[in-house]
Design a protein around this motif. Structure first.
Motif, PDB file in Angstrom:
ATOM      1  N   ILE A   1     -17.990  18.702   6.145  1.00 25.36           N
ATOM      2  CA  ILE A   1     -17.251  19.528   5.198  1.00 25.36           C
ATOM      3  C   ILE A   1     -18.060  19.787   3.940  1.00 25.36           C
ATOM      4  CG2 ILE A   1     -15.167  19.644   3.764  1.00 25.36           C
ATOM      5  CD1 ILE A   1     -13.794  17.968   5.964  1.00 25.36           C
ATOM      6  N   SER A   2     -18.731  18.752   3.447  1.00 22.05           N
ATOM      7  CA  SER A   2     -19.552  18.944   2.255  1.00 22.05           C
ATOM      8  C   SER A   2     -20.676  17.921   2.221  1.00 22.05           C
ATOM      9  CB  SER A   2     -18.703  18.821   0.984  1.00 22.05           C
ATOM     10  OG  SER A   2     -18.272  17.483   0.814  1.00 22.05           O
ATOM     11  N   LYS A   3     -21.706  18.247   1.476  1.00 20.64           N
ATOM     12  CA  LYS A   3     -22.855  17.368   1.302  1.00 20.64           C
ATOM     13  C   LYS A   3     -23.309  17.530  -0.139  1.00 20.64           C
ATOM     14  CE  LYS A   3     -27.632  17.158   2.834  1.00 20.64           C
ATOM     15  NZ  LYS A   3     -28.576  17.663   3.807  1.00 20.64           N
ATOM     16  N   THR A   4     -23.329  16.430  -0.891  1.00 26.01           N
ATOM     17  CA  THR A   4     -23.718  16.475  -2.296  1.00 26.01           C
ATOM     18  C   THR A   4     -24.913  15.564  -2.516  1.00 26.01           C
ATOM     19  OG1 THR A   4     -21.401  16.776  -2.907  1.00 26.01           O
ATOM     20  CG2 THR A   4     -22.902  16.127  -4.665  1.00 26.01           C
TER      21      THR A   4
END
Length: 145
Positions: free
Chosen positions: A133-136
């Motif tokens: 979903i997301s990668k930070t």
């Protein structure tokens, strides 16, 4: 990095899925990770779960730039993507359940997602696909997924 230009099919890759011979495909390149099994920071299972597969998405999602450079030392060739060199004629697009490749897409049935029959959990030696979903990037060596 091995600079030979050998090409391999996925049927050849599928023969290399054990601790004796573990091959992976990343971004269309073939890698023999057998000698790296003992040195992998997360253990050999991390590689063996993905052996014989195209694990580009998984590899890119969790590995650092340093690991991506290290991978090049294990490159043995390229994945052959053009044509169908399988022993089975059933793998030809003209023999698929949807017909030839020029078949109009409007005639294809809609694919419906099926609810899982079990809870998703970590299962040893089983690869369970999950949508990222997301990668930070928190720092040069820390990421939140």
């Amino acid at each position: 990095m091995n600079t030979t230009s050998l090409t391999f099919t996925m049927s050849e890759v599928k023969k290399h899925n054990s601790a004796d011979s573990a091959w992976i495909v990343v971004r269309g390149h073939m890698y023999d990770c057998t000698t790296f099994l003992k040195d992998h920071p997360d253990g050999s299972d991390s590689i063996l779960i993905n052996a014989e597969t195209n694990c580009t998405e998984d590899f890119d999602a969790i590995h650092s730039d340093k690991a991506k450079k290290l991978l090049e030392e294990y490159r043995i060739g390229e994945l052959l993507t053009m044509g169908y060199s399988s022993d089975s004629a059933a793998s030809s697009p003209n023999n698929s359940v949807h017909g030839a490749t020029n078949y109009l897409s409007s005639h294809l049935a809609t694919i419906k997602e099926i609810a899982p029959t079990r809870n998703v959990a970590l299962v040893p030696h089983e690869k369970i696909p999950c949508k990222l979903i997301s990668k930070t990037n928190v720092s040069h060596d820390v990421r939140l997924f």
